[in-house]
Design a protein around this motif. Structure first.
Motif, short mmCIF file in Angstrom:
data_model
loop_
_atom_site.label_atom_id
_atom_site.label_comp_id
_atom_site.label_asym_id
_atom_site.label_seq_id
_atom_site.Cartn_x
_atom_site.Cartn_y
_atom_site.Cartn_z
N CYS A 200 8.89 2.90 16.06
CA CYS A 200 8.69 2.16 17.31
C CYS A 200 7.41 2.60 18.01
N GLU A 201 7.09 3.87 17.88
CA GLU A 201 5.82 4.37 18.43
C GLU A 201 4.64 3.82 17.64
N LEU A 202 4.82 3.67 16.33
CA LEU A 202 3.77 3.14 15.46
C LEU A 202 3.47 1.67 15.77
N GLN A 203 4.51 0.91 16.13
CA GLN A 203 4.38 -0.50 16.53
C GLN A 203 3.75 -1.41 15.47
N PRO A 204 4.31 -1.42 14.26
CA PRO A 204 3.83 -2.40 13.28
C PRO A 204 4.23 -3.81 13.70
N ASP A 205 3.59 -4.81 13.11
CA ASP A 205 3.93 -6.19 13.44
C ASP A 205 5.26 -6.61 12.82
N ARG A 206 5.53 -6.07 11.63
CA ARG A 206 6.77 -6.39 10.93
C ARG A 206 7.39 -5.11 10.39
N ILE A 207 8.69 -5.14 10.24
CA ILE A 207 9.43 -4.02 9.65
C ILE A 207 10.42 -4.58 8.65
N ARG B 14 -3.31 -9.00 5.50
CA ARG B 14 -1.98 -8.45 5.78
C ARG B 14 -1.74 -7.23 4.90
N LEU B 15 -1.23 -6.18 5.51
CA LEU B 15 -0.97 -4.93 4.79
C LEU B 15 0.51 -4.57 4.93
N SER B 16 1.06 -4.02 3.86
CA SER B 16 2.44 -3.53 3.90
C SER B 16 2.45 -2.08 3.44
N PHE B 17 2.76 -1.17 4.37
CA PHE B 17 2.77 0.26 4.07
C PHE B 17 4.18 0.70 3.66
N GLY B 18 4.28 1.36 2.52
CA GLY B 18 5.55 1.91 2.08
C GLY B 18 5.79 3.26 2.75
N VAL B 19 6.66 3.29 3.74
CA VAL B 19 6.98 4.53 4.46
C VAL B 19 8.31 5.09 3.99
N GLN B 20 9.35 4.25 4.00
CA GLN B 20 10.72 4.58 3.60
C GLN B 20 11.42 5.50 4.60
N ASP B 21 10.86 6.68 4.89
CA ASP B 21 11.46 7.61 5.85
C ASP B 21 10.41 8.65 6.19
N PHE B 22 10.36 9.03 7.47
CA PHE B 22 9.40 10.05 7.91
C PHE B 22 9.97 11.47 7.79
N ASP B 23 11.25 11.61 7.54
CA ASP B 23 11.87 12.93 7.53
C ASP B 23 11.43 13.72 6.29
N PRO B 24 10.87 14.94 6.47
CA PRO B 24 10.38 15.72 5.31
C PRO B 24 11.46 16.05 4.30
N ILE C 257 0.83 -1.21 0.00
CA ILE C 257 0.00 0.00 0.00
C ILE C 257 0.86 1.25 0.00
N ASP C 258 0.57 2.15 -0.90
CA ASP C 258 1.10 3.51 -0.85
C ASP C 258 0.13 4.31 0.01
N SER D 42 -1.70 -8.76 10.28
CA SER D 42 -0.31 -8.31 10.32
C SER D 42 -0.17 -7.02 9.53
N ILE D 43 0.57 -6.08 10.11
CA ILE D 43 0.83 -4.80 9.46
C ILE D 43 2.34 -4.63 9.35
N ASN D 44 2.82 -4.46 8.12
CA ASN D 44 4.24 -4.29 7.86
C ASN D 44 4.52 -2.85 7.44
N VAL D 45 5.70 -2.36 7.80
CA VAL D 45 6.17 -1.04 7.37
C VAL D 45 7.51 -1.22 6.67
N ASP D 46 7.64 -0.66 5.49
CA ASP D 46 8.91 -0.68 4.75
C ASP D 46 9.70 0.59 5.04
N LEU D 47 10.97 0.43 5.36
CA LEU D 47 11.89 1.54 5.55
C LEU D 47 13.09 1.34 4.63
#
Length: 472
Positions: free
Chosen positions: A245-252, A181-191, A161-162, A220-225
């Protein structure tokens, strides 16, 4: 082997990595989502070869064994500069509808060879951006798949998911379609980093979506970095890690950015001078491992973390971890049916890949042919080396007797050259080798790809590795 789940010495081990060692291992190498790697596929392997493998499966003992499905959705509404995926940037939703018509044709061709109702225990929609498709299109795709295959009630059904393309309502629709199961593409939170890679998505947007997904009871919720992106620093990535870490996904999934501008045109928009050096990247990796394990995550290996009760962490503890074209997986070494442009599949002792352009993909299907344009039939040596490399990548441990019994070899004799080549890695403190086994050390996990490369027969005869990403 002692479990590395808590990885207590990884941060200390990173500080023992010298500048000389970093320079020596700042080399290109495969990620080993398969062995042999996809660059070894040949055009001599085509649709007829895949068809023979599929028919052999249908007639063999594995006919009713569950398969894994991968569906590639190539479309994206906007371009991310770091991306190395096969994608088509467009804002025309009609292209998704046309693509589904051709996917339907491809599905029918697979079913004709595999037989109707093949059981499915895993589905992964990747891209591109799968959520480029409208709610109606996604519903049609799932309907086509369920009519062609028999989905297990306890299966794992995931979609990438984008976050910019969905809201809580769309997540509810995905749940109704059977995705768990969802996988969110985050990559980086820094603007600043987001601006440098042309992917602006506020942290609050991601936090709200993850909260909504939890209310919808996704399993399961995954976050990509990604670390190593332009304008990233150790300090800025520390802040992103704290937010994750605050978001607390199931997988990273924590990937190293692979800068290959000669191969991937969008990456030419990234200035090399904006990229962090190898020493900074390994510091980011070490601090990431320390931060995530301290937050309670199990270090699965290389680029994956999971909560202790997640299926991925359980598979690691039980020695069932597997690695496929989507990365680490809980599935055993089951057949993978790949659908869509450029998708790579694995049936029996074969790998196969579809045409990489829409024009060629559509042309094959218009002529009633499977769009397989290259692949590989694995030799006995390929199967043996794949077992060794996957043991290194998944468990960090190879038991010589177990491999020897399974493949009818004397491991120390058969791999005498490779074991000798491990001598320098052992001297560097990256592996421990005995008469009975080899084990990747805490420090060795930073260079695990280099350990696996020792057993890659193709690399021993071909040192032209520019096609691969750097291993650091």
């Amino acid at each position: 082997m002692t479990s590395i789940a808590l990885a207590p010495d990884l941060q200390t081990s990173a500080h023992s990595v010298s500048a000389e060692m970093l320079a020596r291992f700042d080399i290109a190498g495969p990620r080993y989502t398969s062995y042999p790697t996809a660059d070894r596929f040949v055009e001599a392997f085509g649709a007829d070869d895949y068809g023979a493998a599929a028919r052999q499966r249908r007639l063999g003992a594995s006919a009713r064994s569950p398969i894994s499905l991968y569906v590639h959705i190539p479309f994206c509404a906007s371009l991310c500069y770091y991306c190395a995926c096969n994608k088509i940037v467009t804002r025309h939703a009609s292209r998704g509808r046309e693509y589904l018509r051709y996917l339907s044709k491809e599905i029918d061709l697979h079913v004709a060879r595999l037989g109707p109702g093949t059981p499915v225990s895993q589905l992964h929609l990747g891209g591109g951006t799968p959520t480029f498709l409208s709610d109606e299109d996604l519903a049609d795709l799932m309907r086509m798949l369920r009519e062609a295959f028999s989905f297990s009630a306890s299966g794992e059904y995931a979609i990438e998911i984008d976050p910019r393309t969905v809201d809580a309502g769309r997540l509810a629709h995905l749940a109704r379609l059977g995705f768990n199961r969802l996988s969110f593409g985050v990559q980086d939170f820094d603007p600043t980093v987001q601006q440098a890679v042309h992917r602006i998505q506020p942290a609050k947007q991601v936090f709200d979506l993850v909260a909504a997904a939890r209310q919808l009871s996704f399993q399961s919720i995954n976050v990509d970095l990604i670390y190593g992106l332009p304008r990233q620093s150790v300090a800025s990535f520390d802040r992103t890690l704290a937010q994750v870490c605050e978001l607390q996904p199931d997988r990273i999934a924590l990937y190293a950015y692979a800068h290959l501008p000669d191969r991937f045109k969008p990456q030419r928009r990234i200035a090399t001078s904006d990229l962090p050096y190898a020493a900074v990247k390994i510091d980011m990796l070490a601090r990431s491992i320390a931060a995530l394990t301290e937050a309670g995550y199990v270090y699965i290996g290389m680029d994956h973390f999971a909560r202790p009760d997640d299926a991925l962490a359980v598979a690691k503890r039980q020695g069932r971890l597997h690695r496929n074209f989507q990365g680490y997986s809980t599935q055993p070494d089951c057949d993978l049916i790949a659908l869509g442009v450029s998708a790579i599949g694995h049936v029996g002792g074969t790998y196969s890949q579809n045409a990489k352009t829409l024009e060629e993909y559509y042309d094959h299907l218009d002529q009633g042919r499977l769009p397989v344009v290259r692949g590989l039939g694995l030799s006995r040596d390929d199967v043996l080396r794949r077992a060794v490399i996957m043991a290194i990548m998944c468990q960090g441990h190879v038991d010589f007797e177990s491999i020897g019994i399974a493949h009818l070899i004397n491991f120390p004799n058969h791999f005498a050259t490779e074991l000798a080549a491990l001598g320098q890695l052992a001297a560097d403190g990256l592996v421990q080798v005995t008469d009975h086994d080899l084990t990747v050390t805490d420090k060795g996990w930073f260079f695990v790809r280099a350990v696996a490369m020792v057993f890659d027969r193709y690399l021993q005869t071909d040192r032209k590795r520019a096609r691969f990403s750097r291993i650091i």
